[in-house]
Design a protein around this motif. Structure first.
Motif, mmCIF file in Angstrom:
data_model
loop_
_atom_site.group_PDB
_atom_site.id
_atom_site.type_symbol
_atom_site.label_atom_id
_atom_site.label_comp_id
_atom_site.label_asym_id
_atom_site.label_seq_id
_atom_site.Cartn_x
_atom_site.Cartn_y
_atom_site.Cartn_z
ATOM 1 N N GLN A 1 0.943 -1.339 -0.063
ATOM 2 C CA GLN A 1 -0.142 0.056 -0.149
ATOM 3 C C GLN A 1 0.914 1.398 0.022
ATOM 4 O O GLN A 1 2.060 1.190 0.500
ATOM 5 C CB GLN A 1 -0.894 -0.027 1.228
ATOM 6 C CG GLN A 1 -1.869 -1.210 1.339
ATOM 7 C CD GLN A 1 -2.517 -1.228 2.609
ATOM 8 O OE1 GLN A 1 -2.014 -0.612 3.373
ATOM 9 N NE2 GLN A 1 -3.825 -2.070 2.552
ATOM 10 N N ASP B 1 -6.288 1.181 4.371
ATOM 11 C CA ASP B 1 -6.015 -0.364 4.146
ATOM 12 C C ASP B 1 -7.110 -1.094 3.361
ATOM 13 O O ASP B 1 -8.255 -0.308 2.966
ATOM 14 C CB ASP B 1 -5.848 -0.975 5.496
ATOM 15 C CG ASP B 1 -7.180 -1.158 6.323
ATOM 16 O OD1 ASP B 1 -8.151 -1.141 5.806
ATOM 17 O OD2 ASP B 1 -7.065 -0.960 7.622
ATOM 18 N N ASP B 2 -6.925 -2.175 2.748
ATOM 19 C CA ASP B 2 -7.950 -2.651 1.926
ATOM 20 C C ASP B 2 -9.248 -2.729 2.411
ATOM 21 O O ASP B 2 -10.241 -2.353 1.671
ATOM 22 C CB ASP B 2 -7.420 -4.177 1.297
ATOM 23 C CG ASP B 2 -6.204 -4.096 0.490
ATOM 24 O OD1 ASP B 2 -5.878 -2.991 0.087
ATOM 25 O OD2 ASP B 2 -5.773 -5.122 0.251
ATOM 26 N N GLU B 3 -9.609 -3.298 3.907
ATOM 27 C CA GLU B 3 -10.833 -3.365 4.265
ATOM 28 C C GLU B 3 -11.289 -1.815 4.277
ATOM 29 O O GLU B 3 -12.630 -1.962 3.885
ATOM 30 C CB GLU B 3 -10.819 -3.941 5.526
ATOM 31 C CG GLU B 3 -10.529 -5.494 5.572
ATOM 32 C CD GLU B 3 -10.536 -6.055 6.981
ATOM 33 O OE1 GLU B 3 -11.731 -5.677 7.848
ATOM 34 O OE2 GLU B 3 -9.723 -6.800 7.186
ATOM 35 N N LEU C 1 -3.376 2.117 -6.307
ATOM 36 C CA LEU C 1 -3.725 0.768 -6.694
ATOM 37 C C LEU C 1 -3.909 1.116 -8.313
ATOM 38 O O LEU C 1 -3.532 0.200 -8.965
ATOM 39 C CB LEU C 1 -5.151 0.818 -6.105
ATOM 40 C CG LEU C 1 -6.126 -0.404 -6.621
ATOM 41 C CD1 LEU C 1 -5.535 -1.622 -6.672
ATOM 42 C CD2 LEU C 1 -7.621 -0.282 -6.202
#
Length: 150
Positions: free
Chosen positions: A31, A37-39, A123
């Motif tokens: 990241q 974060d992804d969540e 991303l």
């Protein structure tokens, strides 16, 4: 990081099989510093996934803070609908809210927006580089199992 239910786990009561999550495995994923974060990123994307919530953010943005009533007047939505969407945006951390007497005032959460921008740049930058490396044949990218795009 366990963020999902394994595919062979029994369905929770009331949750259709089609809505079950599957594990996400990202080899070498990383990241951007200061990014979500992804969540948290997934929760923010979910909150942004409704046109009314995007319109609400656009109404709040030019103001230092916006009253719920101002937002309702600007949009073709009922007050209760706007309130529900505001709560979802608040839960995702995209806006902050204060209650002053009988009025609720909302502001864009600049820290969350900055972190979202960093996460998206990181991303989508990675995805664009991966797509550039992939050999395109016809209308799709063809890679045999176990191979990587070169």
């Amino acid at each position: 990081m366990n963020i999902a239910t394994p595919p062979d786990a029994p369905a929770a009561s009331g949750v259709p099989d089609a809505e079950k999550s599957v594990p996400i495995i990202l080899a070498g994923a990383s990241q951007a510093p200061g990014a979500l974060d992804d969540e948290r990123l997934a929760a923010v994307f979910k909150a942004l996934g409704h046109p009314a919530r995007l319109a609400i953010l656009r109404e709040i943005r030019p103001r230092e803070r916006a009253c719920c009533g101002e937002i309702v007047k600007a949009l073709p939505l009922a007050q209760s609908t706007v309130s529900q969407h505001l709560q979802i945006l608040r839960d995702a951390g995209l806006i902050t809210g204060e209650i002053e007497g009988r009025r609720s005032h909302y502001c864009i959460d600049a820290d969350t927006i900055d972190a979202l921008a960093r996460a998206c740049a990181f991303l989508f930058g990675d995805l664009a580089r991966s797509a550039d490396q992939c050999a395109v044949i016809g209308d799709s990218c063809h890679v045999d199992a176990g191979e990587t795009c070169a």
